[in-house]
Write a protein that holds these residues in place. Structure first.
Motif, mmCIF file in Angstrom:
data_model
loop_
_atom_site.group_PDB
_atom_site.id
_atom_site.type_symbol
_atom_site.label_atom_id
_atom_site.label_comp_id
_atom_site.label_asym_id
_atom_site.label_seq_id
_atom_site.Cartn_x
_atom_site.Cartn_y
_atom_site.Cartn_z
ATOM 1 N N GLU A 1 5.495 8.421 10.173
ATOM 2 C CA GLU A 1 5.821 7.385 10.820
ATOM 3 C C GLU A 1 5.314 6.151 10.001
ATOM 4 O O GLU A 1 6.190 4.971 9.362
ATOM 5 C CB GLU A 1 5.062 7.591 12.238
ATOM 6 N N GLN B 1 7.680 3.473 8.375
ATOM 7 C CA GLN B 1 7.946 1.849 8.265
ATOM 8 C C GLN B 1 7.443 1.191 7.087
ATOM 9 O O GLN B 1 8.272 -0.315 6.938
ATOM 10 C CB GLN B 1 7.087 1.615 9.236
ATOM 11 N N GLN C 1 9.018 -2.769 7.861
ATOM 12 C CA GLN C 1 7.986 -2.828 8.327
ATOM 13 C C GLN C 1 6.466 -3.032 8.803
ATOM 14 O O GLN C 1 6.472 -4.093 10.062
ATOM 15 C CB GLN C 1 8.542 -1.569 10.166
ATOM 16 N N THR D 1 0.615 -2.904 4.992
ATOM 17 C CA THR D 1 -0.521 -2.772 5.042
ATOM 18 C C THR D 1 -0.314 -0.748 5.320
ATOM 19 O O THR D 1 0.858 -0.167 6.172
ATOM 20 C CB THR D 1 -1.144 -3.092 5.981
ATOM 21 N N GLY E 1 -5.194 -1.843 6.842
ATOM 22 C CA GLY E 1 -4.924 -2.852 6.418
ATOM 23 C C GLY E 1 -4.817 -3.147 5.023
ATOM 24 O O GLY E 1 -4.719 -4.342 4.055
ATOM 25 N N PRO F 1 -3.344 -3.119 1.681
ATOM 26 C CA PRO F 1 -1.516 -3.745 0.719
ATOM 27 C C PRO F 1 -1.629 -2.680 0.499
ATOM 28 O O PRO F 1 -1.823 -1.579 -0.298
ATOM 29 C CB PRO F 1 -2.134 -4.882 0.330
ATOM 30 N N THR G 1 1.519 -1.008 -2.459
ATOM 31 C CA THR G 1 2.878 -1.276 -3.117
ATOM 32 C C THR G 1 3.294 -0.264 -3.502
ATOM 33 O O THR G 1 3.123 0.843 -3.744
ATOM 34 C CB THR G 1 2.234 -2.152 -4.439
ATOM 35 N N ARG H 1 10.184 -11.801 4.619
ATOM 36 C CA ARG H 1 9.753 -12.212 5.421
ATOM 37 C C ARG H 1 8.828 -10.600 4.336
ATOM 38 O O ARG H 1 7.361 -10.800 4.585
ATOM 39 C CB ARG H 1 10.290 -10.604 5.839
ATOM 40 N N ARG I 1 8.009 -8.777 0.078
ATOM 41 C CA ARG I 1 8.582 -7.895 -1.032
ATOM 42 C C ARG I 1 9.094 -6.705 -0.691
ATOM 43 O O ARG I 1 8.777 -5.914 -0.299
ATOM 44 C CB ARG I 1 7.670 -8.296 -2.259
ATOM 45 N N PRO I 2 9.968 -6.808 -1.492
ATOM 46 C CA PRO I 2 11.110 -5.246 -2.027
ATOM 47 C C PRO I 2 9.796 -4.421 -2.897
ATOM 48 O O PRO I 2 9.287 -5.122 -3.644
ATOM 49 C CB PRO I 2 12.050 -5.402 -3.380
ATOM 50 N N LEU J 1 9.290 -1.968 -5.656
ATOM 51 C CA LEU J 1 9.066 -2.070 -7.081
ATOM 52 C C LEU J 1 10.185 -1.303 -7.570
ATOM 53 O O LEU J 1 9.763 -0.196 -7.471
ATOM 54 C CB LEU J 1 7.883 -2.208 -8.041
ATOM 55 N N THR K 1 -0.969 1.680 -10.856
ATOM 56 C CA THR K 1 -1.010 0.616 -9.377
ATOM 57 C C THR K 1 -1.665 0.713 -8.277
ATOM 58 O O THR K 1 -0.888 2.200 -8.064
ATOM 59 C CB THR K 1 0.771 0.996 -9.199
#
Lengths: 152, 431
Positions: free
Chosen positions: A50, A54, A59, A62, A66, A68, A70, A107, A109-110, A112, A127
């Motif tokens: 899920e 998202q 949607q 993170t 929390g 974040p 990439t 809203r 970033r796409p 990469l 990364t």
């Protein structure tokens, strides 16, 4: 009115005749691509299906705790289309329309977009907190498999 | 040729140059292909730290080249309060747009977003304007605050009004989307995401102000604008509800309005009272929207109802639209029914002097957008990130209204209860 109609018909014809030169979009994969796995370089321990859906639908940006993330996309093509269809149920046109809304409204970033599968592998390995997807047989020992999408 | 055509050509050129611009920026990334990744240490020097991919400036964009032809010679299709009434038929003004979008992350929680857009304004200019300019900060994983300039969020599809690639139509139905034509909100908003089970909920409160230039001169201004949107997504279904309240000023300073004011002042002691209903800075308006979307990959259903109540300067009205679209491979034909209904005109005061009252009536009718229409069209995703759209619209103007049309000769316009056909064709790209 005659001129208007003429201009209109001409424009439509011009567009239609140039279209085939551009080639068809990659909306229909013919052969079923290899099974796809969602992978990370490490650091990220678990990812629910899920949460993954998202993330790749924009949607959330993170993980639950929390962190974040990439996202790394494969270049447009059957492997990417197969992945999105398996994970989100959306076709390529829906996926692009959805991302264009989210990105151009500022809203999120796409993901990469990697230039190739091997570049995706490199980006994922290097990364921090990157999440991407690869054909199951393309992953290597620097990456950890978080989810296998073959079950559906 | 004329100004609009030149602008359309300039936009087209920009559209073709923009991917090159993006490539130039992307080319600076050290590792965007296997080959450059291998060469990067030589270019950057072996001691240079590997830059974090996620913090780099990214540039992207969207564009539409669109034209619309009206079947009647004496009227022009317009997006009321959005674009300038065109002199040409077909007209590239209403739908042609290009936007360039840049963002840079400022650490893990903050980001800066800048977007410039060029489209025909009410003044007929294609001058670029800043459509987004904000700093966002993630207060928690599920709460983001944005400060600066964001898109006015009054409608369900406000965010994609200019991003036609994200929509099925050439343009969002004008009956609904002309009910509140403001573009940017300068202020602050919060995006609060929550969810229960498979249901995602977004709560979106906002506060700010907005200004919009109007045709022939003057501007309209929303201030102390506060509102709340809630959207709920469960699987293929999205529901939207939004409400906003705002102080509202509308100042006409164009020649037609000045001539009307002078005439009124010359013939009636009641002029100040009449003009005070048309123009001033003592307005207040509320706007509400309810919408639903269903998108299961095959069927795309969109419905929206909106309502505007205003104390002065603009009419009270409500509008709705319903769209049914069905995907057949790369083709998505669609059918839209829409209606805009005036509930209370801007003013009903007359002077008793026939010529002046005709002018007054023409002005008030031009402020009434009541019409209903049926649109039949198709989207064709013929190439990656590119869609061609073709649509036919049959509109019937309701009563003393101009609908989404502009009379070329306003004083002698015969718009009442007319039927007008338009055809549109457009190409949308994202890059």
């Amino acid at each position: 009115m005659h001129n208007t109609l003429g201009a209109f018909v001409f424009s439509v014809l011009a567009l239609m005749t140039t279209a085939p030169l551009a080639g068809p979009p990659e909306t229909q994969g013919k052969a079923r691509p290899a099974e796809v796995v969602i992978v990370t370089s490490g650091g990220i321990k678990v990812l629910s299906r899920e949460e993954a859906a998202q993330l790749f639908l924009g949607q959330r940006t993170t993980l639950r705790d929390g962190t974040p993330v990439t996202l790394i996309d494969l270049p447009a093509g059957p492997a990417r289309n197969h992945f999105y269809r398996e994970l989100t149920g959306k076709n390529p046109v829906q996926v692009r329309a959805n991302w264009s809304r989210l990105v151009f409204s500022g809203r999120v970033r796409p993901p990469l977009e990697a230039g190739s599968q091997s570049e995706a592998l490199e980006l994922l390995a290097r990364t921090p907190n990157a999440i991407g997807y690869l054909p199951a047989n393309a992953s290597d020992n620097r990456l950890k498999i978080l989810l296998n999408l073959s079950g559906s | 040729m004329n100004r609009i055509f030149r602008a359309a050509c300039a936009t087209t050129l920009l559209l073709f140059m923009a991917p090159g611009l993006r490539a130039a920026v992307a080319g600076e990334r050290p590792s965007h292909s296997g080959a450059t990744a291998a060469a990067a240490p030589e270019q950057d020097g072996a001691s240079a730290p590997q830059p974090d991919e996620t913090s780099r400036f990214r540039i992207s964009g969207f564009a539409t080249l669109g034209m619309v032809a009206t079947g009647s010679r004496d009227v022009r299709f317009i997006r009321p309060s959005v674009n300038h009434p065109g002199g040409e038929n077909p007209d590239f003004g209403p739908d042609t747009v290009i936007g360039v979008h840049g963002d840079i992350s400022l650490g893990a929680r903050a980001a800066l977003v800048l977007q410039a857009i060029s489209r025909e304004s009410t003044l007929g200019s294609f001058d670029p304007r800043a459509s987004l300019a904000f700093v966002s900060y993630a207060l928690t994983p599920n709460v983001t605050v944005r400060m600066g300039r964001v898109r006015v969020p009054f409608f369900m599809l406000s965010e994609t009004i200019d991003i036609n690639y994200a929509n099925p139509w050439i343009r969002p139905p004008t009956e609904v989307y002309s009910l509140n034509p403001f573009n940017e909100l300068d202020g602050i908003d919060f995006l609060v995401r929550t969810g229960i089970g498979g249901v995602n909920i977004e709560i979106h409160p906002y506060y700010g102000s907005s200004i919009l230039p109007i045709y022939q001169g003057g501007n309209s201004h929303l201030s102390n604008t506060r509102g709340l949107n809630i959207s709920v997504t469960a699987g293929s279904l999205t529901l939207f509800a939004g409400h906003t309240e705002s102080e509202f000023a509308l100042k006409w300073s164009g020649n037609d309005f000045l001539a009307l004011s002078a005439a009124l002042n010359a013939v009636t002691p009641n002029a100040a009272n009449i003009l005070g209903k048309l123009s001033g800075n003592d307005g207040f308006s509320t706007f509400s929207a309810l919408g639903a979307q269903w998108d299961d990959g095959r069927w795309l259903l969109i419905g929206e109802y909106t309502r505007l109540d205003s104390r002065r300067y603009t009419h009270d009205a409500h509008a709705w639209e319903v769209t049914v679209a069905r995907r057949f491979g790369n083709f998505t034909p669609y059918l839209t029914l829409a209606r805009h209904t005036e509930d209370k005109p801007v003013s009903t005061d007359m002077t008793g002097i026939p010529q002046i009252d005709d002018a007054l009536r023409a002005f008030i009718a031009s402020r009434n957008l009541s019409q209903r229409s049926v649109t039949l069209g198709t989207r064709w995703d013929f190439y990656r990130n590119t869609a061609l759209k073709l649509e036919f619209n049959h509109a019937r103007i309701s009563g003393e209204s101009w609908g989404s049309f502009f009379a070329r000769d306003p004083m002698n316009a015969r718009m009442r209860d007319r039927s007008i056909n338009t055809i549109g064709v457009s190409v949308d790209v994202t890059f």
